[in-house]
Design an enzyme around this catalytic site. Structure first.
Site, PDB file in Angstrom:
ATOM      1  N   CYS A  70     -15.979   3.687   0.705  1.00 45.47           N
ATOM      2  CA  CYS A  70     -14.826   2.819   0.953  1.00 45.47           C
ATOM      3  C   CYS A  70     -14.217   3.006   2.341  1.00 45.47           C
ATOM      4  CB  CYS A  70     -13.771   3.023  -0.135  1.00 45.47           C
ATOM      5  SG  CYS A  70     -13.245   4.731  -0.345  1.00 45.47           S
ATOM      6  N   ARG A 123     -13.801  -6.649   2.019  1.00 46.00           N
ATOM      7  CA  ARG A 123     -12.392  -6.454   1.670  1.00 46.00           C
ATOM      8  C   ARG A 123     -11.620  -7.740   1.944  1.00 46.00           C
ATOM      9  NH1 ARG A 123      -9.812  -1.486   1.798  1.00 46.00           N
ATOM     10  NH2 ARG A 123      -7.913  -2.735   1.567  1.00 46.00           N
ATOM     11  N   ARG A 137       0.887  -1.175   0.000  1.00 49.78           N
ATOM     12  CA  ARG A 137       0.000   0.000   0.000  1.00 49.78           C
ATOM     13  C   ARG A 137       0.917   1.215   0.000  1.00 49.78           C
ATOM     14  NH1 ARG A 137      -5.357   1.407   1.712  1.00 49.78           N
ATOM     15  NH2 ARG A 137      -5.448   3.476   2.667  1.00 49.78           N
ATOM     16  N   GLN A 179     -10.205  -2.811  -3.351  1.00 49.70           N
ATOM     17  CA  GLN A 179     -11.427  -2.183  -2.859  1.00 49.70           C
ATOM     18  C   GLN A 179     -12.574  -2.387  -3.840  1.00 49.70           C
ATOM     19  OE1 GLN A 179     -12.175  -0.262   0.155  1.00 49.70           O
ATOM     20  NE2 GLN A 179     -14.156  -0.834  -0.701  1.00 49.70           N
ATOM     21  N   ASP A 202     -16.547   9.051  -1.295  1.00 47.74           N
ATOM     22  CA  ASP A 202     -15.243   8.903  -0.637  1.00 47.74           C
ATOM     23  C   ASP A 202     -14.867  10.270  -0.069  1.00 47.74           C
ATOM     24  OD1 ASP A 202     -12.808   7.933   0.218  1.00 47.74           O
ATOM     25  OD2 ASP A 202     -11.906   7.783  -1.778  1.00 47.74           O
ATOM     26  N   HIS A 207      -7.048   1.469  -6.741  1.00 41.32           N
ATOM     27  CA  HIS A 207      -7.309   0.671  -5.532  1.00 41.32           C
ATOM     28  C   HIS A 207      -8.117  -0.567  -5.937  1.00 41.32           C
ATOM     29  CE1 HIS A 207      -7.683  -0.379  -1.469  1.00 41.32           C
ATOM     30  NE2 HIS A 207      -8.307   0.654  -0.961  1.00 41.32           N
TER      31      HIS A 207
END
Length: 375
Positions: free
Chosen positions: A333, A361, A174, A204, A293, A201
């Site tokens: 998310c 996830r 990440r 996700q 988001d 991402h």
């Protein structure tokens, strides 16, 4: 925003599981009636659980000492894979989720394996979901925080990739710069999973797709409306839309649109209907999912005050959800800034599926890792 080069991952061959696969199948089938998700009900109806690894767009192998060996499979961009592979990974996620929910802990495909988790960007969900998921399937995950490696500063990324490959079976990272994940994948001799970059991402969005299948019954043909900044989440939705057909709309303020080349890639694929607009009220009409988001992501906090002014009118509130219609679900998310990009009432509403989405996830990532390791 600078153009991003998206290199295709190299696919792996199909590999059969060990004899534990048959036990996995029978255990899951005997418990499938306990679960109510559409995907699990479908498995019970068909009475079949696939125990073969998914393949990517095509299969290839190399030769070592005259023996054919499968090429490693990275998970860097969703668009590195074809529709059938993405759907097989999602099916596998539902299968393994059902098994874990049943309480059965006999399926341990990662037993004896280790995963290095590189975190240039900290995250509760990413760390806990990967670490817990890998452990529940028999493996051991090693956390490497921002100060443990200082990748690209204290040690070059290519050196980190080659060293960790000699200790571990898989690497998850990440990071901030997308080039870092590309370099890790290039130099590592084990699979590399993209846990997030500033560009995309993918894990996700795989979790999001799994959640939509569970609650709506399908992903194809749905309308997903993202309201907010045209960020890495949007890029992954666009890459998914270049593979699987659905209607994707990004409603964002002028000047905060997603990367133009990624939009063009999705549109030229001719798979999905893609729209970029500056009118959230018009965008959400008829949506199956309204997605939000944070307006200022990690590394953009100095812009937060300015963004709050620019993004006025892009908050997902009860009025916007009414325009979307009674069938619309809300997704986020996380982490969320309640009262900023979304109201508390929307997150806590019955049609909010934010927390099932967060749980997924782990299940989506488990399936991604099984696929990457050819299990």
């Amino acid at each position: 925003m600078a153009a991003i080069s998206c290199h295709s991952a190299v696919p792996s061959n199909k590999v059969s599981l060990s004899s534990s696969c048959s036990a996995f199948s029978s255990n899951l089938l005997s418990r499938s009636s306990r679960f109510t998700s559409a995907s699990v009900r479908s498995q019970a109806i068909h009475g079949r659980i696939s125990c073969q690894a998914s393949s990517a767009t095509s299969s290839s192998s190399s030769s070592v000492n005259g023996q054919a060996t499968p090429e490693k499979t990275d998970f860097v961009h969703i668009s590195d894979f074809d529709k059938s592979t993405i759907m097989r990974i999602l099916d596998r996620a539902a299968e393994v989720k059902a098994l874990l929910k049943s309480g059965d802990r006999a399926f341990l495909p990662f037993k004896g394996k280790t995963m290095a988790m590189i975190f240039a960007k900290p995250s509760m969900r990413t760390r806990v979901s990967f670490e817990t998921g890998f452990f529940l399937l028999g493996g051991h995950a090693i956390y490497l925080g921002p100060d443990d490696i200082q990748m690209g500063k204290r040690e070059e990324t290519r050196d980190v990739a080659r060293v960790l490959s000699r200790y571990n079976d898989i690497i998850m990272a990440r990071v901030f710069a997308h080039q870092d994940i590309l370099d890790l994948a290039k130099y590592a001799s084990v699979p590399v999973i993209n846990g997030l970059t500033d560009y995309n991402h993918p894990c996700q969005i795989m979790a999001d797709a799994l959640t939509m299948i569970e609650h709506i019954g399908q992903l194809e043909g749905t309308k997903v409306v993202y309201v907010g900044d045209g960020n890495n989440i949007v890029h992954s939705w666009l890459l998914l839309a270049s593979v699987i057909p659905f209607h994707f709309v990004c409603a964002c303020p002028k000047g905060f649109e997603p990367d133009a080349k990624t939009v063009e890639k999705a549109q030229l694929a001719g798979i999905s209907k893609i729209e970029i607009t500056n009118d959230p009220k018009e965008a959400v009409v008829g949506a199956d999912v309204v997605y939000s988001d944070v307006w200022a992501s990690m590394g953009q906090k100095e812009e937060a005050a300015h963004r709050r002014k620019v993004f006025q009118g892009f908050q997902v509130d009860e009025d916007l959800m009414k325009i979307a219609g009674p069938k619309a679900y809300f997704m986020h998310c996380l982490p969320a800034e309640r009262g900023v990009e979304v109201t508390d009432g929307v997150i806590e509403a019955p049609n909010s599926i934010v927390f099932p989405q967060a749980e997924n996830r782990m299940h989506a990532q488990n399936a991604i890792m099984l696929h990457a390791l050819g299990l």
